[in-house]
Design a protein around this motif. Sequence first.
Motif, PDB file in Angstrom:
ATOM      1  N   LEU A  54      -4.708   9.171   8.202  1.00 45.20           N
ATOM      2  CA  LEU A  54      -4.339   8.920   9.585  1.00 45.20           C
ATOM      3  C   LEU A  54      -4.012  10.267  10.218  1.00 45.20           C
ATOM      4  O   LEU A  54      -3.005  10.890   9.888  1.00 45.20           O
ATOM      5  CB  LEU A  54      -3.134   7.973   9.660  1.00 45.20           C
ATOM      6  N   LYS A 105      -8.846   9.846   0.458  1.00 43.07           N
ATOM      7  CA  LYS A 105      -7.811   8.970   0.976  1.00 43.07           C
ATOM      8  C   LYS A 105      -8.210   8.358   2.324  1.00 43.07           C
ATOM      9  O   LYS A 105      -9.149   8.794   2.978  1.00 43.07           O
ATOM     10  CB  LYS A 105      -6.495   9.738   1.161  1.00 43.07           C
ATOM     11  N   ARG A 106      -7.451   7.366   2.712  1.00 41.96           N
ATOM     12  CA  ARG A 106      -7.470   6.869   4.090  1.00 41.96           C
ATOM     13  C   ARG A 106      -6.495   7.778   4.840  1.00 41.96           C
ATOM     14  O   ARG A 106      -5.295   7.755   4.594  1.00 41.96           O
ATOM     15  CB  ARG A 106      -6.997   5.419   4.100  1.00 41.96           C
ATOM     16  N   ASP A 148      -2.694   5.613  -1.287  1.00 47.31           N
ATOM     17  CA  ASP A 148      -4.095   5.591  -0.853  1.00 47.31           C
ATOM     18  C   ASP A 148      -4.220   5.904   0.633  1.00 47.31           C
ATOM     19  O   ASP A 148      -5.320   6.090   1.146  1.00 47.31           O
ATOM     20  CB  ASP A 148      -4.743   4.243  -1.174  1.00 47.31           C
ATOM     21  N   THR A 149      -3.070   5.995   1.325  1.00 44.32           N
ATOM     22  CA  THR A 149      -3.056   6.312   2.746  1.00 44.32           C
ATOM     23  C   THR A 149      -2.162   7.523   2.971  1.00 44.32           C
ATOM     24  O   THR A 149      -1.068   7.609   2.419  1.00 44.32           O
ATOM     25  CB  THR A 149      -2.513   5.123   3.567  1.00 44.32           C
ATOM     26  N   TRP A 152      -5.703  -1.167  10.121  1.00 45.01           N
ATOM     27  CA  TRP A 152      -7.108  -1.370  10.474  1.00 45.01           C
ATOM     28  C   TRP A 152      -7.923  -1.838   9.262  1.00 45.01           C
ATOM     29  O   TRP A 152      -7.729  -1.345   8.156  1.00 45.01           O
ATOM     30  CB  TRP A 152      -7.687  -0.047  11.006  1.00 45.01           C
ATOM     31  N   ALA A 173      -3.929   2.022  13.151  1.00 41.71           N
ATOM     32  CA  ALA A 173      -4.639   2.741  12.085  1.00 41.71           C
ATOM     33  C   ALA A 173      -4.145   2.340  10.703  1.00 41.71           C
ATOM     34  O   ALA A 173      -4.924   2.253   9.758  1.00 41.71           O
ATOM     35  CB  ALA A 173      -4.477   4.247  12.290  1.00 41.71           C
ATOM     36  N   ARG A 217       0.846  -1.190   0.000  1.00 45.06           N
ATOM     37  CA  ARG A 217       0.000   0.000   0.000  1.00 45.06           C
ATOM     38  C   ARG A 217       0.879   1.238   0.000  1.00 45.06           C
ATOM     39  O   ARG A 217       1.811   1.359   0.809  1.00 45.06           O
ATOM     40  CB  ARG A 217      -0.899  -0.004   1.235  1.00 45.06           C
ATOM     41  N   ALA A 245     -13.669   9.571   2.186  1.00 42.30           N
ATOM     42  CA  ALA A 245     -12.397   9.379   2.886  1.00 42.30           C
ATOM     43  C   ALA A 245     -12.634   8.700   4.223  1.00 42.30           C
ATOM     44  O   ALA A 245     -13.657   8.927   4.881  1.00 42.30           O
ATOM     45  CB  ALA A 245     -11.706  10.723   3.100  1.00 42.30           C
ATOM     46  N   ARG A 246     -11.692   7.871   4.630  1.00 41.52           N
ATOM     47  CA  ARG A 246     -11.756   7.203   5.929  1.00 41.52           C
ATOM     48  C   ARG A 246     -10.765   7.885   6.856  1.00 41.52           C
ATOM     49  O   ARG A 246      -9.560   7.849   6.628  1.00 41.52           O
ATOM     50  CB  ARG A 246     -11.417   5.727   5.790  1.00 41.52           C
ATOM     51  N   LEU A 306      -8.863   8.074  10.364  1.00 40.08           N
ATOM     52  CA  LEU A 306      -8.481   7.224  11.495  1.00 40.08           C
ATOM     53  C   LEU A 306      -7.547   8.023  12.404  1.00 40.08           C
ATOM     54  O   LEU A 306      -6.542   8.567  11.932  1.00 40.08           O
ATOM     55  CB  LEU A 306      -7.778   5.958  11.002  1.00 40.08           C
TER      56      LEU A 306
END
Length: 397
Positions: A126, A123-124, A100-101, A285, A282, A8, A149-150, A152
């Motif tokens: 953090l 995006k994901r 993507d993170t 996850w 995170a 990733r 978007a997620r 965390l």
Amino acid sequence: MTDSAAARGVAILGATGSIGTSTLDVIARHPSHYRATALSACRDVDGMEALCRRFQPDLAAMADAGAAAALHARLADLDGVDVLSGEAGLVAAASMSGADTVVAGIVGAAGLAPCLAAVEAGKRVLVANKEALVVAGDLIMSAARRSGARLLPIDSEHNAIFQCLPPQAATLDDAGVERLVLTASGGPFRDRDPATLASVTVEEACAHPNWSMGRKISVDSATMMNKGLELIEACRFFGASAGQVDVLVHPQSLVHALVQYRDGSTLAQMGNPDMRTPIANALAWPERIAAGVKPLDLLAAGRLDFSAPDGGRFPCLALARAALDAGHGATAALNGANEVAVGAFLNGELRFDRIAGVIEETLSAMDGEPENRLEALIDHEQLARREATASLKRWSH
């Protein structure tokens, strides 16, 4: 996560800071799962050069243009690393297609625009940048709902709350939650006579008893403004009311947060004080990966102590609660005034015990609620910085 999973791409904003280095440590432990595709820093050219040579990202961004030029020259022999500068470079790193993170680890208001860009790109994300939700919480949470978007949390306390909440619940009420409890170490002065705080040195304020952190956040811990910012962040991240969030002083820093449910249950997340734990949580996850952190030994810990914060010793906590009640304009002003006051203390221009006075005076001078747009919120925060700078002239004598 299986060994066959594709690596990733991870963009790390603030790569040379404590969050960035902890993230890169976790990534280095799982090279088949994660790749640092973008790195950013402010002006640490030496640190960024070392990281770029080790991790070979596709993109490196420096907030300072001169530092970017120096980095570009140093990496001339390294193929494939695109060096960008300024806020545009940070935004490009946050929204690049190869990641993507995104780890939002830039300290202060400088992290606002890239954090929002990552959220708007779906995006994901953090989130370690407290200021993102303190200054522009509603804006960022609304953007996340629109983009998918997620978000965390990787602050230890907010990640602890996240771990104690059921993942399927849309709201705290749906989950049956009554209260959220943040813990605070109390910093280096939790037992010091308040009458002696006028003579606190920078070295003393930055000597956190449990955590290894940067200078600004270490001072915030010493004043407990960090817990005030975290209280605001918790309300906006989890949709809690101010009255639903408590703070307890817990000197051991082993219980990071607690969630109290209406059935009488209280869930706590515990662990050794190491930022690699929430980052790994995170990053992977809903799975779990090794973070390089030793498991908690309760027998060795011996005891767990809790107490209410001393309002006389930590006035910044009450200032943060008041700003939360007043709205986004006040929390943006709180953030700007705090950065100015802490910066003045670190530069030897302001006594430690007068940090809260500068912030309170600045908040009293501010009025009006800015529009819920990033530019308007940043303008309001900048106005607060100017008010705080003027206040310094009175408080520094």
